[in-house]
Design a protein around this motif. Sequence first.
Motif, PDB file in Angstrom:
ATOM      1  N   THR A  53      82.183  86.034 -97.969  1.00 39.86           N
ATOM      2  CA  THR A  53      81.621  85.182 -99.005  1.00 39.86           C
ATOM      3  C   THR A  53      81.013  83.946 -98.374  1.00 39.86           C
ATOM      4  N   ILE A  54      79.970  83.429 -99.002  1.00 40.15           N
ATOM      5  CA  ILE A  54      79.324  82.206 -98.532  1.00 40.15           C
ATOM      6  C   ILE A  54      80.017  81.014 -99.162  1.00 40.15           C
ATOM      7  N   LYS A  55      80.547  80.120 -98.347  1.00 38.71           N
ATOM      8  CA  LYS A  55      81.211  78.923 -98.818  1.00 38.71           C
ATOM      9  C   LYS A  55      80.302  77.713 -98.620  1.00 38.71           C
ATOM     10  N   VAL A  56      80.057  76.985 -99.692  1.00 42.00           N
ATOM     11  CA  VAL A  56      79.191  75.809 -99.638  1.00 42.00           C
ATOM     12  C   VAL A  56      80.027  74.580 -99.990  1.00 42.00           C
ATOM     13  N   SER A  57      79.990  73.572 -99.147  1.00 41.84           N
ATOM     14  CA  SER A  57      80.703  72.325 -99.400  1.00 41.84           C
ATOM     15  C   SER A  57      79.878  71.181 -98.825  1.00 41.84           C
ATOM     16  N   PRO A  58      80.193  69.934 -99.213  1.00 44.43           N
ATOM     17  CA  PRO A  58      79.448  68.797 -98.642  1.00 44.43           C
ATOM     18  C   PRO A  58      79.579  68.720 -97.124  1.00 44.43           C
ATOM     19  N   GLN A  59      80.673  69.256 -96.585  1.00 44.28           N
ATOM     20  CA  GLN A  59      80.894  69.162 -95.150  1.00 44.28           C
ATOM     21  C   GLN A  59      80.117  70.234 -94.373  1.00 44.28           C
ATOM     22  N   ARG A  60      80.125  71.487 -94.905  1.00 40.37           N
ATOM     23  CA  ARG A  60      79.451  72.547 -94.168  1.00 40.37           C
ATOM     24  C   ARG A  60      79.220  73.747 -95.069  1.00 40.37           C
TER      25      ARG A  60
END
Length: 266
Positions: A53-60
């Motif tokens: 799964t593609i994880k999107v967060s402000p960090q990376r």
Amino acid sequence: MSNPTLGNPPLALTLAQVKFNTVPTMGSYSKKIQDEFRKQLGFIHHDFEETSTIKVSPQRTGIEKTTLWTSCAADYKTRLVMRDDFLVLETIEYPGFENFIPNLDKALGIVQTITEITHITRLGFRYINRIETTPEKRLEYYLNSQLLGFQFDNIEHENRVSRTEAIANSKEGLLRVHCMQFISDSDASKNPLLPPDLNTRLEVKPVITPNPEKYAFLDIDHFRDFDRNPINIDIPDTINHLDRLHQVGYDTFISGTTEEALHEWD
């Protein structure tokens, strides 16, 4: 809460999900959990799947690999899917809520006992109805007009997919209603059996709508997120909340379909 169960409903897949606090060591518990599913529920076919799964967060942003542990009933019509932070019960032969939910009740109790999960972060109940047609009975015979959108019937076009969506906050959670329409194709491999975001190893029945008639998915998804404020796990309360989510989903189905359709499916 009991609802009348249709004798021949258009359901293709029904799912109930309980998401809980992440168990980092779920892999070490998985065999014991699956063995209890076998002993207590009679789910005798076990496997695991590696997913990405593609994880999107402000960090990376990155790709995260996860493992799903699955257990199927002997007839391969009902399946439990477990990840390190959720448990899903899905079926292609829905027997009504009262006969469906006890398996999730028992399975969640097994997971809680073995892993000592403490908090719930999401609950959801989802109905995927597949509405198939004939030249005599088209989608408007089965579905109310607000679900069908613009039809392009008298316009030359190549687009064979259309979709309507409605979202509302209910007293129990967030309710999403999708209606996705397709045109059946002589090449059955081009006919989706389920909405594109769903994947199951259960054997969903093929599309039998005569070419080139339309068919549609009436996808009713009702859920409640507790991510910001997880609640302490209480299994009876969890099942009651799922019942309330399912009840609104059922009422939505009745509201979106015609009396003629309900009579045909009864």
